[in-house]
Structure formats: C-alpha cells, structure tokens
Motif scaffolding. Sequence first.
Motif, short mmCIF file in Angstrom:
data_model
loop_
_atom_site.label_atom_id
_atom_site.label_comp_id
_atom_site.label_asym_id
_atom_site.label_seq_id
_atom_site.Cartn_x
_atom_site.Cartn_y
_atom_site.Cartn_z
N THR A 82 0.84 -1.21 0.00
CA THR A 82 0.00 0.00 0.00
C THR A 82 0.86 1.25 0.00
N ILE B 283 -14.68 -7.40 1.85
CA ILE B 283 -14.56 -7.14 3.29
C ILE B 283 -15.57 -8.01 4.04
N TRP C 56 -3.27 -10.00 11.40
CA TRP C 56 -2.57 -8.73 11.66
C TRP C 56 -1.06 -8.95 11.79
N SER D 257 0.40 -9.58 8.43
CA SER D 257 0.30 -8.38 7.59
C SER D 257 1.40 -7.38 7.90
N VAL E 253 -5.25 3.22 0.13
CA VAL E 253 -5.59 2.57 1.40
C VAL E 253 -6.78 1.63 1.20
N MET E 254 -7.79 2.08 0.46
CA MET E 254 -8.93 1.20 0.19
C MET E 254 -8.49 -0.03 -0.60
N VAL F 228 -6.73 -2.35 1.88
CA VAL F 228 -7.69 -3.02 2.79
C VAL F 228 -8.44 -4.12 2.04
N LEU G 198 -6.19 -7.02 1.41
CA LEU G 198 -6.02 -7.83 2.63
C LEU G 198 -7.18 -8.79 2.78
#
Length: 194
Positions: A4, A109, A123, A126, A183-184, A187, A190
């Motif tokens: 990112t 999501i 987490w 990541s 950032v979107m 996310v 992920l």
Amino acid sequence: PASTILLVQFHLMAVRIGAASGKGFVGVIRERWGHRWGYFAVLALLFANFGTICAEYAGIAAAGSLVGIPSWLSAPIAAVLISLVVVLGSFHRVERVLLFISATLALYIIDGILAKPDWSQVWHNSVVPHLPTSPLGWVAIAATLGTTLAPWGLAFIQSYAVDKKLTPKDLPYERIDVIAGAVMTGVIGLFIVV
C-alpha cells in the motif's frame, strides 16, 4: 501495508508528473529521451496490457462459470460491454461506471469477516514480513508487486491526471484522493487474501 505504501508513492509520482508536464507517460518519455524510447515505451505498454487483459478476461470467464455462464459466452459479452462503455462514454461517465464497479469490491470485506479468520494471525502476518519458503510464495510476491506497481498503472494514472486537467495547484487534493484510493485498495487486498 508495504504494498500500500509503494502504491501511494507510485501513484503520487504519476500524478505529479502528469500535473507538472500536462503530458501522458509516453509523451514525457518521447520528449525527454526521443522518439525511439517513446516507441519502445508504447510497445512495452502494449505487451504489459495484453497480459493484463488476458488475465482480466480469464477472471471474467472464471466468475461467469461460477454462476453457470460458459466462458465462451461471458468473455465476449464482457468485451462488447466494456468496448461500448469506453467508445461511447465520456470521461466522466466512464469514471462513474468504474467507481460503481469498484464499490462492489467492498463485498470482499464482508467475505473476509464471514470467513472468521484468526485475526491476530492476520494482523501479525500483515505487519511482520515473512519471506516465502516455496517457489509459489515467491510467485505470490511477484504477482503482488506486479499488480501494485504495474507500468500500465503509471501510464493510466498519469494520463488520468492529464485528462482531468490537473495542475500543480491541484496536487494537495489529489494527494488525498490517491492516498484514500491506495488505502482502500490495500484493505480490500487484505480481505481478498483472508
């Protein structure tokens, strides 16, 4: 997080070059290094885009097969629809269509949450880098970097800045746009992995 951050820097560079020069990627290369390198850049972009387009249509065919649509039907229908939007649509209309389609990616999501992963492991993995121990792991890293820092992405973002008629005075607002989009993307990426 690392991809990112790289995506933010990559796209900010493209926006700054487009806003400062008022030219697209190949135009800047041609102006700075001559026609020969400009032609080379066009050929490289065509080659990279061809690979990307093949992967996109393979994805469309795979998605269609999940709901019973054969690939020989889903891929040509998608090609016709995409061509109509691009050829007949204005820049702002195409932008709205792409934003709508992009918004559907938020469903990943929900899928990631419904998968009920071990969030502490998610987490940890990541944030703490882990080098792969198999060839497939290295392929995954190459694929992640290749989709994050794709040359066609640089050309697209730079041309996008030119099409929007951005100038250096627009850069503070565009920085917000780029960071929010990256950032979107991170996310959602992920949650795709989850």
